[in-house]
Design a protein around this motif. Sequence first.
Motif, mmCIF file in Angstrom:
data_model
loop_
_atom_site.group_PDB
_atom_site.id
_atom_site.type_symbol
_atom_site.label_atom_id
_atom_site.label_comp_id
_atom_site.label_asym_id
_atom_site.label_seq_id
_atom_site.Cartn_x
_atom_site.Cartn_y
_atom_site.Cartn_z
ATOM 1 N N GLU A 227 0.778 -1.263 0.013
ATOM 2 C CA GLU A 227 0.098 -0.173 0.005
ATOM 3 C C GLU A 227 0.925 1.266 -0.143
ATOM 4 O OE1 GLU A 227 -2.537 -0.333 3.398
ATOM 5 O OE2 GLU A 227 -3.736 -2.114 2.558
ATOM 6 N N LEU A 228 2.081 1.209 0.470
ATOM 7 C CA LEU A 228 2.972 2.291 0.510
ATOM 8 C C LEU A 228 3.666 2.586 -0.850
ATOM 9 C CD1 LEU A 228 4.551 1.825 4.134
ATOM 10 C CD2 LEU A 228 2.962 3.651 3.552
ATOM 11 N N VAL A 229 3.701 1.577 -1.630
ATOM 12 C CA VAL A 229 4.646 1.888 -2.747
ATOM 13 C C VAL A 229 4.077 3.203 -3.659
ATOM 14 C CG1 VAL A 229 5.253 0.734 -5.100
ATOM 15 C CG2 VAL A 229 5.242 -0.451 -2.694
ATOM 16 N N SER B 164 1.291 10.459 -0.525
ATOM 17 C CA SER B 164 0.609 11.103 0.808
ATOM 18 C C SER B 164 1.863 10.995 2.116
ATOM 19 C CB SER B 164 -0.973 10.305 1.029
ATOM 20 O OG SER B 164 -0.403 8.968 1.336
ATOM 21 N N HIS B 165 2.615 10.328 1.943
ATOM 22 C CA HIS B 165 3.471 10.098 3.042
ATOM 23 C C HIS B 165 4.847 11.019 2.662
ATOM 24 C CE1 HIS B 165 1.221 6.941 4.835
ATOM 25 N NE2 HIS B 165 1.144 6.241 3.777
ATOM 26 N N PHE B 166 4.745 11.902 1.741
ATOM 27 C CA PHE B 166 5.877 12.757 1.424
ATOM 28 C C PHE B 166 6.400 13.462 2.618
ATOM 29 C CE2 PHE B 166 7.560 16.673 0.069
ATOM 30 C CZ PHE B 166 8.804 16.173 -0.693
ATOM 31 N N GLN B 167 7.642 13.745 2.808
ATOM 32 C CA GLN B 167 8.117 14.382 3.772
ATOM 33 C C GLN B 167 9.317 15.181 3.210
ATOM 34 O OE1 GLN B 167 7.372 14.498 6.995
ATOM 35 N NE2 GLN B 167 5.869 13.075 6.744
ATOM 36 N N TRP B 168 9.373 16.515 3.843
ATOM 37 C CA TRP B 168 10.454 17.478 2.950
ATOM 38 C C TRP B 168 11.750 17.068 3.225
ATOM 39 C CZ3 TRP B 168 9.486 20.717 -0.763
ATOM 40 C CH2 TRP B 168 8.176 21.332 -1.076
ATOM 41 N N TYR B 169 12.124 16.320 4.219
ATOM 42 C CA TYR B 169 13.508 16.224 4.591
ATOM 43 C C TYR B 169 14.245 15.146 3.326
ATOM 44 C CZ TYR B 169 12.243 11.262 6.089
ATOM 45 O OH TYR B 169 11.886 10.011 6.098
#
Length: 211
Positions: A11-13, A17-22
């Motif tokens: 499901e994460l592939v 929506s889980h994007f993080q700026w780091y």
Amino acid sequence: MIAASAAPAQELVRNASHFQWYIIPLLLLVIHAYGEQASARRWNVVLAGLAFWLMDWVNEIWNGMLFHFSGFAPAWSTPNGSAYVLLIGLNIEISFMFAIMGLYAARTLPADRKLKIAGINNRWLLAAVNSVLCVCVEVWLNHIGALVWEWPAWNLSAPWLIWLIGYLPFFVVAYWVHDMTSLKRQITVVAALAAGVSVALAVFGGVLGWI
């Protein structure tokens, strides 16, 4: 039946929506690391690093294919937090890590490719030892649940297989590219690796949706 760990990993592939700026500063650090080597005209280091990184993509592709065709689980998966998951066993943080590790692998090589340590050629010895260290890290990641194994042939009962397939080829290929005396040949080999990986991703991922 899909393994319990594989379902959330799937499901994460490429789920943005889980994007993080780091991710952005990490990308800049990788670019900076390669830029430093390029500015010093250490093309053998740059190309060895890229070869190392591309070899990981080869592993990640067959890992995704294993999941697709087995319908059970990949050999390894990353079902937990990540800023972006590229393939079922590869997140963006791991990919950046392997890009940097490739530079480390090349920069720590003795200048003399024929030098022997304890009677063993330094390239083979370093490849073996570094691969053992990588397996140790993977065992720890599995222990804390960051990297999950489901197959009986790919777990703590058979660490030699993880060593032999999971890491040793990365170092062997990177050292091989590093020691080539022809820059043209180095570029050709790395370009061929990149082309193979790109085609596999485009076909198995983009067209067929298998990985």
